[in-house]
Write a protein that holds these residues in place. Structure first.
Motif, short mmCIF file in Angstrom:
data_model
loop_
_atom_site.label_atom_id
_atom_site.label_comp_id
_atom_site.label_asym_id
_atom_site.label_seq_id
_atom_site.Cartn_x
_atom_site.Cartn_y
_atom_site.Cartn_z
N GLU A 147 -30.67 -64.53 -135.65
CA GLU A 147 -30.83 -64.04 -134.51
C GLU A 147 -32.56 -64.29 -134.12
N GLN A 148 -33.22 -64.14 -135.34
CA GLN A 148 -34.76 -64.35 -135.21
C GLN A 148 -35.02 -66.09 -135.06
N LYS A 193 -34.12 -67.01 -131.71
CA LYS A 193 -35.10 -66.81 -130.76
C LYS A 193 -36.36 -67.68 -130.88
N TYR A 245 -37.78 -70.20 -127.92
CA TYR A 245 -39.02 -70.11 -127.70
C TYR A 245 -39.78 -71.79 -127.66
#
Length: 339
Positions: A4-5, A8, A12
């Motif tokens: 998930e990180q 993200k 970004y």
């Protein structure tokens, strides 16, 4: 958690990248607009300057053209005579140039012809020298052959002259011999004709007498004739075998001639004896100087008798005492002229 990180962070980064692209596109559009405006300004400014410069240049060109026309007019007016002279000289120069070019072409042709002729003369001189050398060599060979043939011809002439003289002598001798043969043949033919006249009936019917050989001798002769002869004379006799009948008749004539000669000798001897007896008889009955000079028992001459009467002398040639003369032809004379 980590995934998930990571997602993200990826989102970004994508947003940052999209924002940067938008900023770059906007900056690029602004730069393009600024460039277009500056280009249009520079272009308009350059067009204005160009138009002004063109006007100035046209004015200056017109002034210069007027000056050039004026200078040209002045130059033309001042150089009209020179121009006419120049045109004449130019035409003359062109004519002279054409003539010079023509003469140069002719000169070049003549020079080329001279070079060609010189080369040809040199080549012909070399060829003629070689040909003259060969001709001189051929002349020497021909002269030697001529001298050799001349000597041979002299020898041949001498030999031919000698042969001709010999041939002439031989031909004359041959002609004389042939003439003798012809005369002999004519004499033989005349004698044959004369003999033919005096031939007997038996000789006319049987001109060749039968052989006197016996039967055994004939068989022996035939046997010998069938054998091949070994001697040269016998070989030559084979070529004249066809003349056997001639030789037979010739031998017969020769034998008869020998018999007649013998008979003639006997008759001549008898004739001489008869002539001697006749002469003695005539001498006994005739009076002549020859008879008086010889001894004669029938006549006695005594000139010393003084009592003898003078008897007149009568010559022998007197017709009173001359004897008749008779023409007598002797048999030997007739036989000699008949044969």
């Amino acid at each position: 958690m980590i995934i998930e990180q990571n997602q993200k962070e990826m989102m970004y980064l994508q947003n940052v990248l999209l924002a940067m692209e938008q900023n770059i596109v906007e900056s690029e559009n602004e730069a393009k607009l600024k460039f277009q405006s500056m280009r249009d300004e520079i272009k308009n400014k350059s067009l204005e300057e160009k138009h002004a410069l063109r006007i100035m240049l046209e004015i200056r060109v017109e002034d210069l053209w007027k000056q050039v026309q004026l200078a040209f007019k002045n130059y033309t007016e001042s150089t009209e005579d020179n121009k006419i002279a120049f045109e004449a000289l130019k035409a003359k120069d062109e004519k002279s140039a054409q003539e010079i070019e023509t003469q140069m072409k002719k000169f070049q042709k003549i020079q080329d012809s001279m070079s060609f002729l010189k080369n040809r003369i040199a080549r012909h001189a070399r060829d003629n020298e070689e040909q003259n050398r060969r001709l001189r060599a051929d002349k020497e060979v021909v002269y030697k052959q001529f001298q050799k043939l001349k000597c041979q011809m002299k020898k041949e002439r001498a030999a031919k002259r000698s042969n001709l003289a010999s041939l002439t002598v031989q031909s004359n001798a041959t002609m004389k011999a042939l003439q003798k043969i012809i005369d002999k043949g004519e004499s033989i033919l005349r004698k044959a004709e004369m003999c033919r006249r005096v031939e007997t009936e038996e000789e006319k019917v049987l001109p060749f007498y039968p052989t006197s050989l016996s039967k055994e001798e004939i068989e022996k002769a035939e046997k010998n004739s069938m054998e091949k002869p070994s001697e040269e004379l016998a070989l030559l006799m084979q070529d004249y075998k066809a003349l056997d009948q001639f030789w037979k008749r010739y031998n017969k004539v020769l034998l008869e001639s020998s018999a007649l000669e013998h008979e003639k000798a006997v008759l001549t001897n008898g004739n001489q004896k008869l002539r001697l007896l006749l002469k003695q008889y005539l001498d006994g009955i005739s009076v002549s100087n020859e008879v008086l000079s010889q001894q004669n028992s029938l006549l006695i001459l005594n000139s010393r008798n003084p009592h003898q009467k003078n008897v007149p002398s009568v010559p022998v040639t007197d017709t009173r005492v001359q004897r008749p003369i008779y023409n007598v032809i002797e048999a030997a004379h007739v036989v000699s002229h008949t044969l």
